[in-house]
Design a protein around this motif. Structure first.
Motif, PDB file in Angstrom:
ATOM      1  N   MET A 158       0.845  -1.181   0.000  1.00  0.00           N
ATOM      2  CA  MET A 158       0.000   0.000   0.000  1.00  0.00           C
ATOM      3  C   MET A 158       0.885   1.236   0.000  1.00  0.00           C
ATOM      4  SD  MET A 158      -2.996   1.169   2.658  1.00  0.00           S
ATOM      5  CE  MET A 158      -4.214   0.065   2.011  1.00  0.00           C
ATOM      6  N   GLU A 159       0.470   2.245  -0.736  1.00  0.00           N
ATOM      7  CA  GLU A 159       1.223   3.499  -0.796  1.00  0.00           C
ATOM      8  C   GLU A 159       0.582   4.542   0.122  1.00  0.00           C
ATOM      9  OE1 GLU A 159       2.586   4.896  -4.577  1.00  0.00           O
ATOM     10  OE2 GLU A 159       1.957   3.011  -5.487  1.00  0.00           O
ATOM     11  N   TYR A 160       1.404   5.446   0.621  1.00  0.00           N
ATOM     12  CA  TYR A 160       0.955   6.450   1.575  1.00  0.00           C
ATOM     13  C   TYR A 160       1.371   7.847   1.124  1.00  0.00           C
ATOM     14  CZ  TYR A 160       0.104   2.456   4.562  1.00  0.00           C
ATOM     15  OH  TYR A 160      -0.365   1.278   5.061  1.00  0.00           O
ATOM     16  N   MET A 161       0.674   8.837   1.669  1.00  0.00           N
ATOM     17  CA  MET A 161       1.020  10.239   1.438  1.00  0.00           C
ATOM     18  C   MET A 161       1.164  10.919   2.789  1.00  0.00           C
ATOM     19  SD  MET A 161      -2.614  11.727   0.042  1.00  0.00           S
ATOM     20  CE  MET A 161      -4.151  11.041   0.664  1.00  0.00           C
ATOM     21  N   THR A 162       1.796  12.073   2.783  1.00  0.00           N
ATOM     22  CA  THR A 162       1.973  12.851   4.010  1.00  0.00           C
ATOM     23  C   THR A 162       0.756  13.758   4.225  1.00  0.00           C
ATOM     24  OG1 THR A 162       3.035  14.674   2.857  1.00  0.00           O
ATOM     25  CG2 THR A 162       4.468  12.894   3.671  1.00  0.00           C
ATOM     26  N   ALA A 163       0.705  14.384   5.378  1.00  0.00           N
ATOM     27  CA  ALA A 163      -0.368  15.336   5.669  1.00  0.00           C
ATOM     28  C   ALA A 163      -0.316  16.509   4.695  1.00  0.00           C
ATOM     29  CB  ALA A 163      -0.277  15.824   7.106  1.00  0.00           C
ATOM     30  N   SER A 164       0.874  16.927   4.336  1.00  0.00           N
ATOM     31  CA  SER A 164       1.034  18.022   3.383  1.00  0.00           C
ATOM     32  C   SER A 164       0.482  17.645   2.006  1.00  0.00           C
ATOM     33  CB  SER A 164       2.510  18.397   3.273  1.00  0.00           C
ATOM     34  OG  SER A 164       2.701  19.387   2.314  1.00  0.00           O
ATOM     35  N   GLN A 165       0.790  16.445   1.554  1.00  0.00           N
ATOM     36  CA  GLN A 165       0.283  15.969   0.268  1.00  0.00           C
ATOM     37  C   GLN A 165      -1.246  15.820   0.290  1.00  0.00           C
ATOM     38  OE1 GLN A 165       2.738  12.481   0.257  1.00  0.00           O
ATOM     39  NE2 GLN A 165       4.114  13.327  -1.304  1.00  0.00           N
ATOM     40  N   ALA A 166      -1.777  15.314   1.402  1.00  0.00           N
ATOM     41  CA  ALA A 166      -3.228  15.163   1.537  1.00  0.00           C
ATOM     42  C   ALA A 166      -3.908  16.533   1.538  1.00  0.00           C
ATOM     43  CB  ALA A 166      -3.572  14.404   2.817  1.00  0.00           C
ATOM     44  N   ALA A 167      -3.279  17.508   2.177  1.00  0.00           N
ATOM     45  CA  ALA A 167      -3.843  18.862   2.227  1.00  0.00           C
ATOM     46  C   ALA A 167      -3.983  19.437   0.824  1.00  0.00           C
ATOM     47  CB  ALA A 167      -2.957  19.763   3.089  1.00  0.00           C
ATOM     48  N   LYS A 168      -2.969  19.247   0.001  1.00  0.00           N
ATOM     49  CA  LYS A 168      -3.030  19.743  -1.374  1.00  0.00           C
ATOM     50  C   LYS A 168      -4.083  18.978  -2.180  1.00  0.00           C
ATOM     51  CE  LYS A 168       1.726  21.299  -1.423  1.00  0.00           C
ATOM     52  NZ  LYS A 168       3.083  21.000  -1.862  1.00  0.00           N
ATOM     53  N   LYS A 169      -4.137  17.670  -2.009  1.00  0.00           N
ATOM     54  CA  LYS A 169      -5.080  16.826  -2.741  1.00  0.00           C
ATOM     55  C   LYS A 169      -6.525  17.171  -2.384  1.00  0.00           C
ATOM     56  CE  LYS A 169      -6.259  11.943  -3.387  1.00  0.00           C
ATOM     57  NZ  LYS A 169      -5.892  10.555  -3.008  1.00  0.00           N
ATOM     58  N   TRP A 170      -6.781  17.410  -1.092  1.00  0.00           N
ATOM     59  CA  TRP A 170      -8.143  17.652  -0.614  1.00  0.00           C
ATOM     60  C   TRP A 170      -8.487  19.144  -0.523  1.00  0.00           C
ATOM     61  CZ3 TRP A 170      -7.387  13.801   3.979  1.00  0.00           C
ATOM     62  CH2 TRP A 170      -7.414  12.491   3.494  1.00  0.00           C
ATOM     63  N   ASN A 171      -7.545  20.018  -0.820  1.00  0.00           N
ATOM     64  CA  ASN A 171      -7.755  21.466  -0.793  1.00  0.00           C
ATOM     65  C   ASN A 171      -8.166  21.973   0.600  1.00  0.00           C
ATOM     66  OD1 ASN A 171      -7.628  23.967  -2.055  1.00  0.00           O
ATOM     67  ND2 ASN A 171      -9.816  23.957  -2.508  1.00  0.00           N
ATOM     68  N   ILE A 172      -7.451  21.487   1.620  1.00  0.00           N
ATOM     69  CA  ILE A 172      -7.647  21.954   2.995  1.00  0.00           C
ATOM     70  C   ILE A 172      -6.255  22.197   3.583  1.00  0.00           C
ATOM     71  CG2 ILE A 172      -9.879  20.816   3.352  1.00  0.00           C
ATOM     72  CD1 ILE A 172      -8.447  18.563   4.806  1.00  0.00           C
ATOM     73  N   SER A 173      -6.189  22.754   4.778  1.00  0.00           N
ATOM     74  CA  SER A 173      -4.891  23.051   5.373  1.00  0.00           C
ATOM     75  C   SER A 173      -4.215  21.788   5.911  1.00  0.00           C
ATOM     76  CB  SER A 173      -5.042  24.059   6.517  1.00  0.00           C
ATOM     77  OG  SER A 173      -5.679  23.457   7.624  1.00  0.00           O
ATOM     78  N   GLN A 174      -2.905  21.859   6.013  1.00  0.00           N
ATOM     79  CA  GLN A 174      -2.145  20.742   6.564  1.00  0.00           C
ATOM     80  C   GLN A 174      -2.543  20.507   8.018  1.00  0.00           C
ATOM     81  OE1 GLN A 174       2.095  21.033   6.098  1.00  0.00           O
ATOM     82  NE2 GLN A 174       2.494  19.398   7.545  1.00  0.00           N
ATOM     83  N   ARG A 175      -2.769  21.579   8.745  1.00  0.00           N
ATOM     84  CA  ARG A 175      -3.175  21.456  10.154  1.00  0.00           C
ATOM     85  C   ARG A 175      -4.512  20.732  10.275  1.00  0.00           C
ATOM     86  NH1 ARG A 175      -2.365  19.747  14.687  1.00  0.00           N
ATOM     87  NH2 ARG A 175      -3.416  20.770  16.397  1.00  0.00           N
ATOM     88  N   ARG A 176      -5.444  21.016   9.358  1.00  0.00           N
ATOM     89  CA  ARG A 176      -6.755  20.346   9.388  1.00  0.00           C
ATOM     90  C   ARG A 176      -6.580  18.841   9.146  1.00  0.00           C
ATOM     91  NH1 ARG A 176     -10.885  19.783  12.040  1.00  0.00           N
ATOM     92  NH2 ARG A 176     -12.600  18.847  10.944  1.00  0.00           N
ATOM     93  N   VAL A 177      -5.694  18.469   8.235  1.00  0.00           N
ATOM     94  CA  VAL A 177      -5.419  17.052   7.968  1.00  0.00           C
ATOM     95  C   VAL A 177      -4.844  16.406   9.225  1.00  0.00           C
ATOM     96  CG1 VAL A 177      -4.055  15.420   6.610  1.00  0.00           C
ATOM     97  CG2 VAL A 177      -5.078  17.398   5.496  1.00  0.00           C
ATOM     98  N   GLN A 178      -3.925  17.087   9.896  1.00  0.00           N
ATOM     99  CA  GLN A 178      -3.337  16.554  11.123  1.00  0.00           C
ATOM    100  C   GLN A 178      -4.394  16.336  12.197  1.00  0.00           C
ATOM    101  OE1 GLN A 178      -0.468  19.659  11.747  1.00  0.00           O
ATOM    102  NE2 GLN A 178       1.144  18.565  10.637  1.00  0.00           N
ATOM    103  N   ILE A 179      -5.333  17.252  12.290  1.00  0.00           N
ATOM    104  CA  ILE A 179      -6.414  17.119  13.265  1.00  0.00           C
ATOM    105  C   ILE A 179      -7.291  15.916  12.918  1.00  0.00           C
ATOM    106  CG2 ILE A 179      -8.560  18.195  14.095  1.00  0.00           C
ATOM    107  CD1 ILE A 179      -7.031  20.916  13.865  1.00  0.00           C
ATOM    108  N   LEU A 180      -7.625  15.766  11.643  1.00  0.00           N
ATOM    109  CA  LEU A 180      -8.424  14.612  11.211  1.00  0.00           C
ATOM    110  C   LEU A 180      -7.708  13.300  11.538  1.00  0.00           C
ATOM    111  CD1 LEU A 180      -9.670  15.934   7.756  1.00  0.00           C
ATOM    112  CD2 LEU A 180     -11.063  15.597   9.800  1.00  0.00           C
ATOM    113  N   CYS A 181      -6.400  13.282  11.342  1.00  0.00           N
ATOM    114  CA  CYS A 181      -5.612  12.084  11.672  1.00  0.00           C
ATOM    115  C   CYS A 181      -5.655  11.812  13.177  1.00  0.00           C
ATOM    116  CB  CYS A 181      -4.168  12.261  11.222  1.00  0.00           C
ATOM    117  SG  CYS A 181      -3.927  12.296   9.439  1.00  0.00           S
TER     118      CYS A 181
END
Length: 62
Positions: free
Chosen positions: A1-24
């Motif tokens: 399985m491949e993974y992405m970072t919070a920064s990559q997810a933020a760009k993909k989902w068009n939200i902030s990196q901090r918001r991705v970290q909170i979701l995690c």
């Protein structure tokens, strides 16, 4: 399985990196885990719904 970072997810989902970290941290993203200081998020996971948004019904005062 491949993974992405919070920064990559933020760009993909068009939200902030901090918001991705909170979701995690809130365990809202399935299959996520922490590698040291970084989150590993599966590439194929969908963006979680935003439970912060409130739906305003017609004729309802805000």
């Amino acid at each position: 399985m491949e993974y992405m970072t919070a920064s990559q997810a933020a760009k993909k989902w068009n939200i902030s990196q901090r918001r991705v970290q909170i979701l995690c941290a809130e365990d809202r993203i399935p299959g996520v885990f922490k590698l040291g200081e970084n989150w590993a998020i599966p590439l194929d996971v969908e963006k979680p719904t935003d439970k912060r948004k409130r739906v305003v019904k017609k004729n309802e005062a805000i």
